[in-house]
Write a protein that holds these residues in place. Structure first.
Motif, PDB file in Angstrom:
ATOM      1  N   ILE A   1       0.896  -1.056  -0.012  1.00  0.00           N
ATOM      2  CA  ILE A   1      -0.225   0.049  -0.104  1.00  0.00           C
ATOM      3  C   ILE A   1       0.755   1.252   0.121  1.00  0.00           C
ATOM      4  CG2 ILE A   1      -1.791   1.272   1.104  1.00  0.00           C
ATOM      5  CD1 ILE A   1      -2.858  -1.493   2.323  1.00  0.00           C
ATOM      6  N   PRO A   2       1.765   1.324   1.062  1.00  0.00           N
ATOM      7  CA  PRO A   2       2.592   2.447   0.895  1.00  0.00           C
ATOM      8  C   PRO A   2       3.462   2.853  -0.478  1.00  0.00           C
ATOM      9  CG  PRO A   2       3.264   1.088   2.649  1.00  0.00           C
ATOM     10  CD  PRO A   2       2.061   0.503   2.258  1.00  0.00           C
TER      11      PRO A   2
ATOM     12  N   THR B   1       2.612   1.639  -3.321  1.00  0.00           N
ATOM     13  CA  THR B   1       1.644   2.189  -4.446  1.00  0.00           C
ATOM     14  C   THR B   1       1.324   3.773  -4.507  1.00  0.00           C
ATOM     15  OG1 THR B   1       0.558   0.204  -3.945  1.00  0.00           O
ATOM     16  CG2 THR B   1      -0.428   1.494  -5.523  1.00  0.00           C
ATOM     17  N   ILE B   2       1.196   4.055  -3.075  1.00  0.00           N
ATOM     18  CA  ILE B   2       0.772   5.553  -2.737  1.00  0.00           C
ATOM     19  C   ILE B   2       1.973   6.385  -3.182  1.00  0.00           C
ATOM     20  CG2 ILE B   2       0.095   7.111  -1.460  1.00  0.00           C
ATOM     21  CD1 ILE B   2      -1.235   5.182   0.281  1.00  0.00           C
ATOM     22  N   LEU B   3       3.036   5.669  -2.825  1.00  0.00           N
ATOM     23  CA  LEU B   3       4.290   6.599  -3.094  1.00  0.00           C
ATOM     24  C   LEU B   3       4.790   6.591  -4.570  1.00  0.00           C
ATOM     25  CD1 LEU B   3       6.309   7.773  -1.429  1.00  0.00           C
ATOM     26  CD2 LEU B   3       8.075   5.868  -1.682  1.00  0.00           C
TER      27      LEU B   3
ATOM     28  N   VAL C   1       2.111   6.385  -7.105  1.00  0.00           N
ATOM     29  CA  VAL C   1       1.490   7.501  -7.501  1.00  0.00           C
ATOM     30  C   VAL C   1       1.907   8.698  -7.465  1.00  0.00           C
ATOM     31  CG1 VAL C   1      -0.914   8.533  -7.159  1.00  0.00           C
ATOM     32  CG2 VAL C   1      -0.576   5.801  -7.062  1.00  0.00           C
ATOM     33  N   PHE C   2       2.434   9.087  -6.239  1.00  0.00           N
ATOM     34  CA  PHE C   2       2.982  10.515  -6.198  1.00  0.00           C
ATOM     35  C   PHE C   2       4.165  10.712  -6.821  1.00  0.00           C
ATOM     36  CE2 PHE C   2       1.390  10.735  -1.617  1.00  0.00           C
ATOM     37  CZ  PHE C   2       0.536  11.954  -1.845  1.00  0.00           C
TER      38      PHE C   2
ATOM     39  N   SER D   1       2.920  11.102 -10.435  1.00  0.00           N
ATOM     40  CA  SER D   1       2.256  12.408 -10.850  1.00  0.00           C
ATOM     41  C   SER D   1       3.174  13.465 -10.950  1.00  0.00           C
ATOM     42  CB  SER D   1       1.077  12.407  -9.907  1.00  0.00           C
ATOM     43  OG  SER D   1       1.220  12.269  -8.460  1.00  0.00           O
TER      44      SER D   1
ATOM     45  N   SER E   1       0.416  13.288   4.128  1.00  0.00           N
ATOM     46  CA  SER E   1       0.105  12.000   3.548  1.00  0.00           C
ATOM     47  C   SER E   1       1.620  11.226   3.167  1.00  0.00           C
ATOM     48  CB  SER E   1      -0.866  11.754   2.487  1.00  0.00           C
ATOM     49  OG  SER E   1      -0.824  12.842   1.515  1.00  0.00           O
ATOM     50  N   ILE E   2       2.385  12.259   2.523  1.00  0.00           N
ATOM     51  CA  ILE E   2       3.711  11.926   2.151  1.00  0.00           C
ATOM     52  C   ILE E   2       4.303  11.421   3.381  1.00  0.00           C
ATOM     53  CG2 ILE E   2       5.924  12.532   1.237  1.00  0.00           C
ATOM     54  CD1 ILE E   2       4.522  14.244  -0.713  1.00  0.00           C
TER      55      ILE E   2
ATOM     56  N   VAL F   1       3.264   8.073   4.494  1.00  0.00           N
ATOM     57  CA  VAL F   1       3.713   6.919   3.625  1.00  0.00           C
ATOM     58  C   VAL F   1       5.063   6.413   3.852  1.00  0.00           C
ATOM     59  CG1 VAL F   1       4.173   6.356   1.128  1.00  0.00           C
ATOM     60  CG2 VAL F   1       2.049   7.268   1.727  1.00  0.00           C
TER      61      VAL F   1
END
Lengths: 324, 344, 536
Positions: free
Chosen positions: B15-16, B18-20, B22-23, B26, B322-323, B326
């Motif tokens: 999960i982290p 993936t989020i990372l 995404v950041f 982007s 959120s960063i 993560v």
């Protein structure tokens, strides 16, 4: 032993000199000086500025200024502040006590809360308390201190529970006694809380991880196998072994006592060093900045030395090495 | 064994990571994902609240807004005026990472409409677009600062911790000097050496360099502390006695042993740099406008009037939070899997 | 009454004070021979009861008000005035910045006394702003003479001084100073108000017994302090209107809008041939049509709506509209007209190629705009100007710098191309001489020219010299009108906008009246606290 301490002190002096020299150099590298802000004031002619330059000794070459200042330093004179026309020592002494009060209470608060929680949290990693505290420390790490302070001001404004600005009420400083202390405490609460909240996150995470690291060492398993009770285990073995990075950390915190609260002081209007120095740095009030750097770095070196000393006393491995 | 461990890390921290990712993506493709450039202004739409597309006349469309009260920043819809949302469309021209010129965007709308997923700022710039660019700037800044300071810090710390004696003294003293000099002056001094008229990118690099300059000493100190205490451990002594060089010991024994600490420190420092840059922005010393960083967007929202007129600017704070989370989660899970790999 | 100030006073010595907090506080403690009415800009009596200007305009005889006493009870007389000028302001060992205002052609005034209550001031030539400059603070001889003799004046009356030693003739005296926290002033029992100033009903002068200034360095904190009733007066920035307006009734205060401020914001180009810039750039900047084109490309309505929250107005020239005595009302701000701007550039010899502007040698028109980081408003303005100029084909790169750095680059190394800056306005145009005379050090676009570089600059020089020596107000206005016409035609400074002055005042405060030239307090000694209203 005495020789060791003496060499250490000698090193300290060298480092201090290095810091002072480099800072002086950096201040001189920044274009302009204290007087350049007057250069664009229509009421002040360049003639006056030239004369002030001579008066303040800013026309001399860099190394002459530095040597003059160091020479004066040995005679116990830190120079004058350009903007306040006051000996720097007096200015610093007028601000240091309140800054120390603020930062020391914040450190006591954050360590007092974070340490027991970290030991507990490390013993039950991923328990509900640990998770809550971890989440909380994420927030604490990620909110910049100026923003946290702004939120505090908003809170004070919305509730009216805390005064905003200063450390005393108008009559507070000399009223003395219980009323005076209560007044100070009321002013202190929010800034100290803000600072403590800001450092809680880092502290909790670092303490927890060093405790967990100690826990993973073989001796810990051995001690557990010997059947020692959990509380003895935790506080005698674990704590003494986890203490090494904590002491280093504490030494660093000592170093930040004088300068670490600038943002918070600015937003709350707390009359401390950080605010004074920030302004001095921005206006290039040379000797005031140097005085502040001297006080700050002395604090830092002291913290480091105390930490080293404590490590030496507490950690048998380092002691053995030292005695060799 | 190594690959297995890495595999565990990846599985555990899906999960982290993936989020990372995404950041990261982007930030990397900010030009394409953002409907507008970071400096694309609309002076008539200062502080316009978010306007989401909705299905209108059977198409995805955005209502056109107009300023009703400039002092209180009230907006109203222009009756009957809508503009369609287009995808993979040609919009404002940009140079991707300063390399390729293009004008394709993921989505855009025609003038006079303005799509604003997260609201506009004072100059009518799109917050969503600016956040994308801001993520890139902040990442770039913190990654380079952290890698510089970690490289120097770990190296210096190990050198000092394992060799002891005068090398140790020298390294630690130099470190102390750097720690004690106020970073504000370091920043101003370093900036002064370079000529003015630098592009923001170059200024950003200087800010980074200066931040890293201060950052390494603290880490070196801690690394040295750990290295010193490990020096006398049995396994190091044993390795030393069979003639392994210090370099070998560093890489094979001491570094892995310190990975706990380093990981935690790393996961704390990257966000710390992002947060630190916000503090610099508060003083006007961070990444300078019009280039966005998470910090300077947050600093822009710090006054009460801005908070009241455009609370959405606080979203940059949310992105920072959120960063940080993560990175911390990532650090935690890496450590846990490390534990799992080592414990019998 | 409670006020917030942003920073600590740096000194309590009026001769050494340079920044606003110190001068604000010292304004309550000290007085000059004259004062300027914030309503009309006229010169009114203060320590001097009246005066007489000689026919040739080179001599003024001041008669001091009788019975004046310093706040420590020692009588005040003409010797104090002579001492202040001769031993302090004109003493080369004193680090005062005020001296440059008290000079005519680089020569000091001659200040003499006749008896105990007459002071004579002579100048080498007629000097129109003389009466205004006589507003400088007069200092006590009986306290400071020994200090000056010992050569310790530059360290005297510092913020660490025993407050009872700081003696003035103003309505208040210093009571207490806690560094970083507050300054408390209390009514001066020996105060005698100037001639012609009426007391507020049922009150001695000053009416307030105590004035508290709290030092709070952060905008948000001071705003919240005002909104929660901790302070009584608050200078409101246009952005804060949106927050304050809705709560006026509830929090019991009034918002007084006093019209456009005196401050001037502008962009200017470096026309200095000595500057280390490419020759072709200086050639652009020296081209009047280029400057005019830039002036026409800037959308001042956007500047006002965005940066000033809709509360401000465009400015036409160097004299603020609020200064009615000198403002030339035939002049109008430049309109926003990109089409006309483009034709200006073309007439100036520039060419367009795919929307981008090039000069006749084929150089792309790219300019670096400097401004200072301390002011977020300026950085916002810079960005709007950047966008405006992009529309007419000019590429602008913004470089925000710390003030000290900026000042060095502009004033010392001349290493700048375009500058966004502001100056606090002055009431008498004489104060603009350092900016507008070609020899002026603040003649930003080409400082300290040995002789006027361009014909129109020579003409401005002539007008300023004439204005200084002309005593008739009508003739003076005509002279400065001409200067404003030239300034508007040559556009060395491209004027932008000025904010409305807004002050929020607690309803319990009396003696308040908005004035166009100086705040809402016509005279501090008239301010009074109304009876506290019963909570409803």
């Amino acid at each position: 032993m005495i020789r060791k301490i003496l060499t250490r002190l000698l090193h300290l002096a060298v480092v201090l000199l290095g810091i002072l020299f480099l800072s002086f150099l950096l201040i001189h590298m920044a274009p302009g000086n204290f007087l350049s802000q007057m250069a664009m004031n229509p009421q002040v002619s360049p003639e006056i500025i030239r004369r002030l330059n001579v008066l303040y000794g800013l026309d001399k070459p860099f190394y002459v200024q530095f040597l003059d200042w160091i020479g004066a330093l040995f005679r116990g004179n830190l120079g004058y502040s350009f903007s306040y026309h006051v000996p720097v020592v007096q200015l610093l002494l007028s601000r240091i006590p309140l800054t120390l009060l603020l930062t020391a209470s914040a450190v006591c608060l954050s360590w007092g809360v974070a340490l027991p929680f970290a030991v507990y949290g490390a013993s039950r990693p991923n328990g509900w308390l640990d998770r809550t505290l971890t989440g909380f420390s994420y927030l604490s790490i990620s909110i910049p201190s100026f923003f946290l302070a702004l939120l505090g001001v908003l809170l004070a404004g919305a509730t009216g529970w805390f005064p905003i600005g200063g450390a005393h009420n108008v009559g507070g400083a000399e009223s003395g006694g219980v009323a005076g202390w209560l007044d100070l405490l009321r002013h202190l609460t929010l800034p100290a809380l803000t600072l403590a909240l800001g450092s809680f996150g880092v502290l909790y995470r670092l303490m927890r991880s060093s405790v967990m690291e100690a826990e993973s060492k073989p001796f810990f398993a051995a001690a557990r196998a010997r059947g020692l009770s959990p509380s003895i285990l935790r506080y005698r073995y674990l704590f003494r072994n986890a203490v090494n990075p904590l002491i280093t950390l504490f030494g660093m915190e000592l170093g930040g006592l004088l300068s670490g609260a600038a943002f918070v002081e600015m937003v709350y209007g707390w009359p401390g060093m950080g605010r004074l120095m920030l302004h001095a740095v921005l206006t290039e009030d040379l000797y005031l900045v140097m005085g502040g750097i001297l006080a700050g770095s002395a604090m830092l070196l002291l913290g480091n030395m105390l930490a080293d000393g404590a490590l030496y006393l507490l950690d048998p491995r380092i002691r053995e090495e030292g005695s060799k | 064994m190594k690959t297995k461990k890495t595999g565990v890390v990846f599985r555990r921290s899906r999960i982290p990571l993936t989020i990372l990712l995404v950041f990261f993506v982007s930030g990397l493709f900010a030009e394409f994902l953002a409907p507008y450039r970071y400096d694309s202004v609309r002076f008539d739409l200062s502080y316009m609240p978010p306007v989401w597309p909705s299905v209108h006349r059977g198409r995805l469309e955005v209502p056109v807004m107009t300023l009703a009260d400039p002092v209180l920043h009230h907006f109203r819809r222009v009756p009957g005026k809508w503009v369609p949302v287009r995808f993979f469309c040609r919009g404002e021209r940009y140079r991707w990472m300063g390399l390729f010129s293009a004008r394709h965007h993921l989505f855009c709308v025609g003038r006079p409409g303005r799509i604003s997923l997260l609201g506009l700022d004072l100059l009518g710039r799109d917050l969503f677009s600016r956040l994308l660019y801001g993520v890139r700037f902040s990442f770039l800044l913190s990654f380079s600062a952290v890698s510089i300071s970690f490289f120097v810090g770990v190296l210096a710390g190990l050198l000092a911790g394992t060799s002891g004696g005068w090398v140790d003294q020298l390294v630690m003293r130099v470190g102390e000097i750097f720690m004690a000099i106020p970073s504000l002056y370091l920043l101003m001094g370093i900036r002064a050496v370079f000529p003015p008229g630098l592009s923001t990118m170059e200024v950003t690099l200087i800010v980074t360099g200066a931040l890293a300059f201060v950052g390494w000493a603290g880490l070196a100190r801690v690394v040295r502390g750990v290295a010193r205490s490990l020096r006398e451990e049995e396994f190091v002594l044993a390795a030393r006695s069979v003639g392994v060089s210090w370099w070998g010991i560093w890489i094979r024994h001491i570094l892995p042993n310190m990975s706990y600490y380093l990981l935690v420190a790393l996961t704390l420092s990257i966000p710390a740099f992002i947060v630190g840059e916000a503090g610099l922005s508060f003083l006007g010393l961070g990444v300078s406008e019009p280039h966005p960083s998470l910090g300077n967007i947050l600093a822009e929202s710090q006054s009460l009037p801005a908070m009241k007129a455009a609370p959405w600017l606080l979203l940059s704070g949310l992105v920072i939070v959120s960063i940080v989370i993560v990175f911390n989660l990532l650090g935690d899970q890496m450590r846990n899997s490390d534990d799992a790999g080592k414990r019998p | 009454m409670v006020l917030d100030v942003v920073s600590d006073p740096k000194t309590f010595n009026p001769a050494l004070a340079t920044e606003t907090t110190s001068t604000q506080i010292l304004g309550y403690l000290f007085r000059g021979l004259t004062r300027q009415s914030p309503v009309s800009g006229k010169i009114k009596p203060d320590l001097a009861r009246d005066w007489k200007v000689s026919k040739d305009g080179r001599k003024v005889v001041f008669h001091l008000q009788s019975g004046l006493v310093w706040s420590d009870g020692v009588p005040f007389d003409a010797r104090d005035v002579v001492f202040t000028f001769r031993e302090i302001y004109y003493n080369p060992a004193v680090a005062t910045a005020i001296r440059s205002e008290l000079m005519v052609d680089g020569k000091p005034f001659i200040v003499e006394r006749r008896g105990r209550d007459t002071v004579i001031v002579k100048t080498a030539r007629p000097f129109a702003p003389l009466l205004e400059t006589m507003g400088v603070e007069i200092l006590p001889r009986h306290i400071l003479e020994p200090v000056v003799k010992k050569g310790r004046f530059n360290q005297s009356w510092s913020v660490r001084e025993d407050l009872s030693h700081i003696v003035g003739t103003g309505p208040f005296v210093l009571k207490k100073y806690l560094p970083g926290q507050l300054v408390v002033l209390s009514a001066n029992p020996h105060y005698r108000p100037p001639v012609g100033l009426k007391p507020s009903p049922g009150c001695p002068m000053p009416c307030l017994s105590r004035l508290i200034l709290r030092i709070v360095p952060n905008d948000t904190s001071t705003l919240i302090r005002f909104m929660t009733g901790k302070t009584d007066l608050y200078g409101v920035s246009p952005q804060q209107m949106a927050v304050l307006k809705p709560v006026q009734k509830k929090e019991a205060f009034r918002l007084l809008v006093r019209g456009p401020s005196l401050s001037e914001s502008f962009v200017t180009f470096n026309q200095n041939p000595r500057a280390p810039l490419p020759a072709w750039k200086i050639r652009w900047f020296r081209n009047r049509l280029f400057r005019k084109g830039v002036a026409l490309s800037i959308d001042r309505t956007a500047l006002i709506n965005i940066v000033l929250n809709g509360m401000g107005e465009p400015i036409a020239g160097p004299v603020p509209r609020a200064v009615k005595a000198f403002f030339n009302d035939h002049l109008h701000p430049f309109p926003y007209d990109p089409e006309k701007a483009r034709s200006c550039f073309v007439r100036a010899g520039f060419r367009y190629n795919r929307g981008r502007l090039f000069d006749d040698e084929g150089h792309r028109v790219l300019v670096i705009l400097l401004t200072n980081t301390e002011s977020p408003e300026r950085i916002q303005m810079a960005q709007i100007i950047q966008a405006n100029l992009k529309d007419v084909g000019i590429k602008v790169r913004i470089v925000p710098l710390q003030f000290n750095m900026l000042a060095t680059m502009v004033m010392t190394s001349f290493q700048w191309e375009m500058l966004l800056f502001g100056l606090t306005g002055v009431i008498d145009p004489h104060g603009d001489a350092s900016v507008w005379k070609s020899s002026g050090f603040l003649h930003l676009w080409n400082p300290r020219e040995p002789r006027p570089d361009q014909p129109w600059e020579a003409e401005v020089d002539r007008l300023f010299d004439l204005g200084d020596t002309t005593l008739d107000p009508v003739a003076r206005k005509k002279i400065y009108d001409q200067w404003q016409v030239i300034a508007h035609h040559e556009v060395p400074l491209i004027d932008l906008v000025t904010p409305d002055q807004i002050t929020a005042v607690r309803d319990t405060l009396g003696g308040i009246r908005p004035t166009p030239l100086g705040g809402v307090v016509p005279h501090i000694s008239q301010v009074f606290q109304k009876a506290v209203l019963a909570p409803s």
